[in-house]
Scaffold this motif. Sequence first.
Motif, PDB file in Angstrom:
ATOM      1  N   PHE A 130      76.169  10.704 -57.839  1.00 20.18           N
ATOM      2  CA  PHE A 130      75.921  11.094 -56.156  1.00 20.18           C
ATOM      3  C   PHE A 130      75.783  12.516 -56.702  1.00 20.18           C
ATOM      4  O   PHE A 130      74.437  13.438 -55.638  1.00 20.18           O
ATOM      5  N   LYS A 131      76.810  13.252 -56.461  1.00 21.35           N
ATOM      6  CA  LYS A 131      77.200  14.772 -56.361  1.00 21.35           C
ATOM      7  C   LYS A 131      76.749  15.485 -56.962  1.00 21.35           C
ATOM      8  O   LYS A 131      75.821  16.279 -56.758  1.00 21.35           O
ATOM      9  N   THR A 185      72.684  15.363 -55.586  1.00 21.99           N
ATOM     10  CA  THR A 185      73.024  16.192 -53.868  1.00 21.99           C
ATOM     11  C   THR A 185      71.968  17.241 -54.710  1.00 21.99           C
ATOM     12  O   THR A 185      71.896  18.449 -53.976  1.00 21.99           O
ATOM     13  N   GLN A 203      76.014  19.764 -46.081  1.00 24.55           N
ATOM     14  CA  GLN A 203      76.761  18.897 -46.508  1.00 24.55           C
ATOM     15  C   GLN A 203      77.810  18.635 -45.372  1.00 24.55           C
ATOM     16  O   GLN A 203      78.612  19.051 -45.711  1.00 24.55           O
ATOM     17  N   SER A 257      70.866  11.544 -50.627  1.00 22.59           N
ATOM     18  CA  SER A 257      71.070  12.596 -50.937  1.00 22.59           C
ATOM     19  C   SER A 257      70.064  13.369 -50.107  1.00 22.59           C
ATOM     20  O   SER A 257      70.873  14.585 -49.616  1.00 22.59           O
TER      21      SER A 257
END
Length: 267
Positions: free
Chosen positions: A126-127, A130, A98, A89
Amino acid sequence: MSISKWIGASIGWSFGGPIGAIVGLAIGSVVDAMTSGKNSPLLGQGQQQRSRRRTRRPQQRQTYRSRAQQQRAQTQSGDFEVSLLILASIVIKADGKQDQRELDFVRNQFTKMYGKERANNAFRLFKNITKQNISTRQVCLQIKEMMDHSSRLQLMHFLFGIAKSDDHVAESEIKQIYTISGYLGISNKDFESIKAMFYNSKENAYKILEIPKTATDDDVKRAYRKMAKKYHPDKVAHLGKEHQEGAEEKFREVQKAYETIQKERGF
């Protein structure tokens, strides 16, 4: 599965410290959208022995720092996976945007390593990672303290793969990976060696083997043996088969570099 067991199976030694705080916040966001009892562990799936060991009461846990030396030789797939998500990230945001190709690279690599279901769950986490402001230094120092050198080299290889996935390695991305490498305790030679694996050049063959072009043939052979040993897939066997397969990519690049120099010099 209860949330405590889920977390225990998911993040291992990274339950504490700055990584634990980052993942805890991300998990909180994911849990809001969960349907109770219908989701499998987010990370570290199937590591039943480790989850049993880590579901003790919080007051019984030692801090991650006090366990550093013990855990350094025991880094497992779930610990590596969490570290990888966080560092990925950081690199993806290094150039101020991104790129979808970078995100796809992360998803595809996780699918290749862990399978579609586990990769999808990891990508949900993960999202949310970030979206956070992360202290690169604090995260890397925890990883350095807890993770063995071979596993940290594997992290670096993955990060360069992300930077190269959009066919353009931005200078900001290189600087960010270099900063990460320093905090992780990766030497400049190791950094340049792994970086060279992502560029096609005869000079890069020497960089991969960590030797100058003026090296003798015997020096080249010694360097090859040394690097082949350093990057042998067995070095990350403790992370699981999925990471051994990933380590084979570095191993093949070392072999390719040696063969390039062999052909050039005719020995």
